[in-house]
Design a protein around this motif. Structure first.
Motif, PDB file in Angstrom:
ATOM      1  N   GLU A   4       0.824  -1.207   0.000  1.00 40.99           N
ATOM      2  CA  GLU A   4       0.000   0.000   0.000  1.00 40.99           C
ATOM      3  C   GLU A   4       0.863   1.264   0.000  1.00 40.99           C
ATOM      4  OE1 GLU A   4      -3.178   2.238   2.972  1.00 40.99           O
ATOM      5  OE2 GLU A   4      -2.434   0.257   3.482  1.00 40.99           O
ATOM      6  N   LEU A   5       0.494   2.208  -0.849  1.00 37.29           N
ATOM      7  CA  LEU A   5       1.194   3.481  -0.911  1.00 37.29           C
ATOM      8  C   LEU A   5       0.811   4.326   0.297  1.00 37.29           C
ATOM      9  CD1 LEU A   5       3.096   5.275  -2.621  1.00 37.29           C
ATOM     10  CD2 LEU A   5       1.043   6.195  -3.728  1.00 37.29           C
ATOM     11  N   ASN A   8       3.327   9.907  -1.220  1.00 40.51           N
ATOM     12  CA  ASN A   8       3.816  10.203  -2.563  1.00 40.51           C
ATOM     13  C   ASN A   8       4.226  11.677  -2.609  1.00 40.51           C
ATOM     14  OD1 ASN A   8       4.359   9.569  -5.307  1.00 40.51           O
ATOM     15  ND2 ASN A   8       2.510  10.660  -5.892  1.00 40.51           N
ATOM     16  N   GLN A  28       8.404   7.932  -3.153  1.00 39.68           N
ATOM     17  CA  GLN A  28       7.224   7.210  -2.702  1.00 39.68           C
ATOM     18  C   GLN A  28       7.642   6.303  -1.564  1.00 39.68           C
ATOM     19  OE1 GLN A  28       5.689   5.083  -6.119  1.00 39.68           O
ATOM     20  NE2 GLN A  28       4.359   6.800  -6.657  1.00 39.68           N
ATOM     21  N   ARG A  30       6.007   2.991   0.601  1.00 42.38           N
ATOM     22  CA  ARG A  30       4.952   1.976   0.699  1.00 42.38           C
ATOM     23  C   ARG A  30       5.100   1.201   2.002  1.00 42.38           C
ATOM     24  NH1 ARG A  30       2.470   1.512  -4.122  1.00 42.38           N
ATOM     25  NH2 ARG A  30       3.531   2.384  -5.921  1.00 42.38           N
ATOM     26  N   THR A  31       4.035   0.552   2.426  1.00 42.16           N
ATOM     27  CA  THR A  31       4.091  -0.248   3.648  1.00 42.16           C
ATOM     28  C   THR A  31       5.232  -1.256   3.554  1.00 42.16           C
ATOM     29  OG1 THR A  31       2.469  -1.784   2.757  1.00 42.16           O
ATOM     30  CG2 THR A  31       1.632  -0.059   4.199  1.00 42.16           C
TER      31      THR A  31
END
Length: 149
Positions: A4-5, A8, A28, A30-31
């Motif tokens: 998941e993002l 950003n 970015q 992410r998890t």
């Protein structure tokens, strides 16, 4: 399944007093990712962190944070005025309520359980770093941001 993002950052820039501090920075997160910002002193790493956290507003670019994103933040340094009577227990819970047991567990996790009832001003610099980390972890963050831990 893609991670998941959480964050950003696109083309972020900041100019202060005519000096370009950051220019066209994108990233970015992410998890599950570990992201390290590296560079020489004065490169703008802490400034970027503050922009990402919403503490400073960028001149250009866009920042998107996942809805409901919980962030735990450990600043590079923090000074507490000597005239403010504040125990470690109270300091750690200033950002939100937590039971004594939860605070004790967080401090134990970072190796600072013995300072729970100490005045913040009486602990060492290394203990303070551990307390700041425990405070950030107590939020059960989706994103943990450590500024020169």
């Amino acid at each position: 399944m893609a991670a998941e993002l959480l964050l950003n950052v696109e083309q972020v820039g900041l100019t202060l007093r005519g000096n370009s501090i950051l220019r066209d920075v994108s990233l970015q997160v992410r998890t599950g990712e570990i992201v390290a910002l590296i560079g020489p002193n004065g490169a703008g790493k802490s400034t970027l962190v503050r922009i990402v956290l919403g503490l400073i507003r960028a001149d250009q670019g866009q920042i998107w944070r996942a809805p409901g994103l919980r962030v735990g933040y450990m600043p590079q340094r923090l000074t507490v005025d000597n005239t403010l009577p504040l125990s470690v227990q109270r300091f750690v819970t200033l950002g939100g309520p937590a039971s004594r047991d939860r605070v004790q567990a967080a401090l134990a996790e970072v190796g600072a359980a013995s300072v729970l009832d100490s005045p913040v001003q009486a602990i060492s610099g290394g203990e303070m770093q551990r307390v700041l980390l425990a405070r950030a972890l107590l939020r059960e963050p989706d994103l943990l941001v450590l500024d020169e831990p």
